[in-house]
Design an enzyme around this catalytic site. Sequence first.
Site, PDB file in Angstrom:
ATOM      1  N   GLY A   1       0.821  -1.203   0.000  1.00  0.00           N
ATOM      2  CA  GLY A   1       0.000   0.000   0.000  1.00  0.00           C
ATOM      3  C   GLY A   1       0.857   1.255   0.000  1.00  0.00           C
TER       4      GLY A   1
ATOM      5  N   GLY B   1       1.823   3.141   2.349  1.00  0.00           N
ATOM      6  CA  GLY B   1       2.845   3.124   3.394  1.00  0.00           C
ATOM      7  C   GLY B   1       4.089   2.378   2.937  1.00  0.00           C
TER       8      GLY B   1
ATOM      9  N   SER C   1      -3.720  -3.587  -2.610  1.00  0.00           N
ATOM     10  CA  SER C   1      -4.638  -2.994  -1.626  1.00  0.00           C
ATOM     11  C   SER C   1      -6.049  -3.287  -2.079  1.00  0.00           C
ATOM     12  CB  SER C   1      -4.425  -1.472  -1.588  1.00  0.00           C
ATOM     13  OG  SER C   1      -5.589  -0.833  -1.142  1.00  0.00           O
TER      14      SER C   1
ATOM     15  N   ASP D   1      -8.604  -1.696  -1.197  1.00  0.00           N
ATOM     16  CA  ASP D   1      -9.418  -0.476  -1.175  1.00  0.00           C
ATOM     17  C   ASP D   1      -9.519   0.257  -2.515  1.00  0.00           C
ATOM     18  OD1 ASP D   1      -9.637  -1.012   1.439  1.00  0.00           O
ATOM     19  OD2 ASP D   1      -8.440   0.658   2.169  1.00  0.00           O
TER      20      ASP D   1
ATOM     21  N   ARG E   1     -36.653  -7.337   5.714  1.00  0.00           N
ATOM     22  CA  ARG E   1     -35.737  -6.639   6.605  1.00  0.00           C
ATOM     23  C   ARG E   1     -34.908  -5.615   5.848  1.00  0.00           C
ATOM     24  NH1 ARG E   1     -33.842 -11.848   9.770  1.00  0.00           N
ATOM     25  NH2 ARG E   1     -35.279 -11.661  11.522  1.00  0.00           N
TER      26      ARG E   1
ATOM     27  N   MET F   1     -14.976  -2.346   3.777  1.00  0.00           N
ATOM     28  CA  MET F   1     -13.718  -1.666   4.066  1.00  0.00           C
ATOM     29  C   MET F   1     -13.578  -0.402   3.214  1.00  0.00           C
ATOM     30  SD  MET F   1     -10.937  -4.622   4.754  1.00  0.00           S
ATOM     31  CE  MET F   1     -10.895  -5.479   6.333  1.00  0.00           C
TER      32      MET F   1
ATOM     33  N   HIS G   1     -12.696  -9.022   7.501  1.00  0.00           N
ATOM     34  CA  HIS G   1     -11.598  -9.649   6.765  1.00  0.00           C
ATOM     35  C   HIS G   1     -12.017 -10.632   5.682  1.00  0.00           C
ATOM     36  CE1 HIS G   1      -9.084  -7.637   9.653  1.00  0.00           C
ATOM     37  NE2 HIS G   1      -8.083  -7.876   8.826  1.00  0.00           N
TER      38      HIS G   1
ATOM     39  N   GLY H   1     -16.319 -19.567 -27.058  1.00  0.00           N
ATOM     40  CA  GLY H   1     -15.731 -18.384 -27.656  1.00  0.00           C
ATOM     41  C   GLY H   1     -16.053 -18.264 -29.141  1.00  0.00           C
TER      42      GLY H   1
ATOM     43  N   GLN I   1     -20.803 -21.937 -18.970  1.00  0.00           N
ATOM     44  CA  GLN I   1     -20.077 -20.678 -19.183  1.00  0.00           C
ATOM     45  C   GLN I   1     -20.994 -19.503 -19.483  1.00  0.00           C
ATOM     46  OE1 GLN I   1     -16.365 -21.591 -21.734  1.00  0.00           O
ATOM     47  NE2 GLN I   1     -17.612 -23.430 -21.824  1.00  0.00           N
TER      48      GLN I   1
HETATM   49  P1  ADP Z   1       0.521  -0.307   3.645  1.00  0.00           P
HETATM   50  O1  ADP Z   1       1.714  -0.530   2.793  1.00  0.00           O
HETATM   51  O2  ADP Z   1      -0.516  -1.358   3.424  1.00  0.00           O
HETATM   52  O3  ADP Z   1       0.019   1.096   3.562  1.00  0.00           O
HETATM   53  P2  ADP Z   1       1.779   0.254   6.222  1.00  0.00           P
HETATM   54  O4  ADP Z   1       1.521   1.700   6.126  1.00  0.00           O
HETATM   55  O5  ADP Z   1       1.561  -0.417   7.512  1.00  0.00           O
HETATM   56  O6  ADP Z   1       0.961  -0.590   5.168  1.00  0.00           O
HETATM   57  O7  ADP Z   1       3.296   0.024   5.796  1.00  0.00           O
HETATM   58  C1  ADP Z   1       3.870  -1.270   5.811  1.00  0.00           C
HETATM   59  C2  ADP Z   1       5.314  -1.188   6.241  1.00  0.00           C
HETATM   60  O8  ADP Z   1       6.039  -0.326   5.363  1.00  0.00           O
HETATM   61  C3  ADP Z   1       5.533  -0.556   7.617  1.00  0.00           C
HETATM   62  O9  ADP Z   1       5.388  -1.492   8.660  1.00  0.00           O
HETATM   63  C4  ADP Z   1       6.967  -0.098   7.505  1.00  0.00           C
HETATM   64  O10 ADP Z   1       7.858  -1.158   7.678  1.00  0.00           O
HETATM   65  C5  ADP Z   1       7.043   0.374   6.069  1.00  0.00           C
HETATM   66  N1  ADP Z   1       6.801   1.826   6.004  1.00  0.00           N
HETATM   67  C6  ADP Z   1       5.618   2.453   5.855  1.00  0.00           C
HETATM   68  N2  ADP Z   1       5.760   3.799   5.839  1.00  0.00           N
HETATM   69  C7  ADP Z   1       7.076   4.029   5.962  1.00  0.00           C
HETATM   70  C8  ADP Z   1       7.893   5.220   6.024  1.00  0.00           C
HETATM   71  N3  ADP Z   1       7.350   6.436   5.929  1.00  0.00           N
HETATM   72  N4  ADP Z   1       9.216   5.049   6.169  1.00  0.00           N
HETATM   73  C9  ADP Z   1       9.747   3.827   6.249  1.00  0.00           C
HETATM   74  N5  ADP Z   1       9.042   2.693   6.200  1.00  0.00           N
HETATM   75  C10 ADP Z   1       7.737   2.763   6.066  1.00  0.00           C
END
Ligand code: ADP
Length: 755
Positions: A124, A126, A170, A172, A207, A214, A304, A582, A671
Amino acid sequence: MFSPTPLMDDELYLEPSERFISRIGILTSGGDSQGMNAALRAVVRAGLHAGLQVYAISEGYQGMVQGGASIRRMAWHHVGGIMQHGGTFIGSARSSEFYTRPGRRQAALNLLRHGIEGLVVIGGDGSLTGANLFQQEWRVLLHELVQEGQLTQAEADAHPYIGLVGMVGSIDNDMFGSDMTIGADTALHRIVEAVDSIASTATSHQRTFIVEVMGRNCGYLALMASLATGANWVLIPENPPEQGWEDAMCEIIRAGRGTGRRHSIIIIAEGAIDRSGKLITSDYVRQVLTQRLREDTRVTILGHVQRGGAPSAFDRTMPTLLGYAAVRQLLRSAPGSEPQLIGMRNNRIRISPLMENIRKTQRVAELIKEQRYEQAMEMRGRGFVEAYQILRTLLRAQPRPPQSGQRQLRLLIMHADGPAPGMNTAVRAAVRLGLDKGHTMLAARDGISGLAQGDLAEIKWTDVHGWVSRGGAELGANRHATQAHEYALIAEHLRAQRVDGLLIIGGEMGYRFAYELHERRELFAEFKLPIICLPASINNDLPGTEVTIGADTALNTIQNNLDKLKEAALAARRCFVAEVMGYDCGYLALMAGLATGAERVYIPEEGITLDDLRRTVDLLVKGFQNGKRVGLIVRSERADLYYTTDFVATLLEREGGGELSVRRMILGNTQQGGRPSPYDRIQATRLAAKALDFLIQQILQGESGIGGIGRWEGKIQYTDLRDLPALMQPNAQRPRIQPWLNLRRVAQAMAEEPA
Ligand code: ADP
């Protein structure tokens, strides 16, 4: 909402002298999502084809920091048989150490010890932000390692850069730079299955159900699931409801009951808020409904489940293509160049700067926080906004009354050609949107023959209740070639019913029927009316569109069957030759082959040669000798006139020298059936809305064209069908242009181990 047919345009293999790297690493990080395995498999296999060494890093950044056994060199067979499973085969984790400089330093050292010069990160925003930071810091990290005495200067100098590409895993669908993220389509499958099931029990007890899905910052899943299930109210973070929305919601639910609707569904994204930015909980919605309507209201929080289960066909084919493109990109990017995101845009692979996309993604979340909802919606893109607008009409309990002085048109809907999943969804949308615009909607039963017999009548809002999710074709759909005498009858009924415009939801026969009517317009003045064709056929064999309604459902049905077949074959060490539908078009066969990891796919566009059969025997025999336990050949029903499915199976067994035990399987008419997939429902709805707009516009402008509505490069477009014969392949039922044919190369690369 995107068709699984992006284009690939160049070769994967580069001479060693032309490429910048020789070892790459791949990891999955953050929350898992279905389809990560397909991406992993594709990266490993494309990497091996490119002559690279590929290392899998387990448990995300945690494994990178740990090193040792967490970094493993991958061989071809390591990624065999993983694509059909959800989650990620190499594990995913969150790593607190990677947030710290010493953690990243250790990670850099571990990569260097393995000689890894390029990274593919699936995660994702992050995870991708972390990857970007790591790449930017690389030189400094190495410098620090030299100072610590962990590395010599010469070692550091030999690896001044690390390459990086990212893919978004992801559910989402919340990332800029890709129309779809890996896992979003499957999550939508899970939600739609759940809501369909809930709807049936809700109906029994009259109902109201509130289903929470999510999406903390992104309403994609909630919005598309609402469109796909005919929900009655939706709450998403990007577009909070106006003040007093509780009244409006209750009114819609009450009015629905008044029209005889036995159940109501409300879908709420977990991050739904009101205009002041306050969270709207599902429990709050329940309280409102219970208190004001005194109704039995239940809440289901899907949780989940949405992350689980087998990936959909789309979540196997798309990540496969992305993985392939990721390797290609890593190979070609110059040392030190900016990291890129590998995504899909307008049905094509799109490579764009990683950080720019992450910034824009985070910007949407900020806009929501700042309560600048209009801009937030805008940033989600045209498709999102359009879907929202369509939903606003469809969730009504009754059409709005026509405006005074407005011209009320009489629009006829019919099918032609065999059934395709999604036909009912399209009819429902067209009927309701047409009525809401103040027009009279008519429907013909049993296609062309029904029309000729005058079997047509008005169709009302409540007549199509529940059709959104129903397989088959409630109006009747059959293959009927128009008889010469029927044209006069058809003309008569069109005149008697004062039909202003015709919407044909069907396959090739529907397109041809439109063309034939147009050709006879001098003979019958009644045929001088606009006709729009909406492509509905499992074969994906129509011009002017890269995808037809029904093909995605059929593909998922085929995939489910082939998955089972492979499981059975695995136990018994067997080969299967599976025949799929097909007609003259190999789309289903090729995409099913790509989604199930078939060893070989035979399609009518290529035919079958003896040489190729020989190669396939060799491939399979060698595979089985090396421990392979299952082989799968997918043959399109008309791949070759003489080399039939029986013939191919017999040949494999006879020529396999006792190594191959071969079974055949004809998947047949299953199919064409089944509930439409989320993608087919969403497309059917959106295309119906556009088809109706075109039809009405043409009538009001006094035009009488014939056209097909479709999606091309992700956009909805109109194709003039007066050129129909020129758009089709001579003597074959398939269009001249078939962009997906380019994917053959990828399918082959995934199936054949390089020498
Ligand atoms: P996602 O990738 O699903 O958004 P997270 O935000 O939890 O999930 O990020 C997953 C991992 O990526 C974190 O546990 C961390 O190890 C790394 N990570 C995320 N953001 C940073 C950041 N700003 N700097 C360094 N590592 C990061």
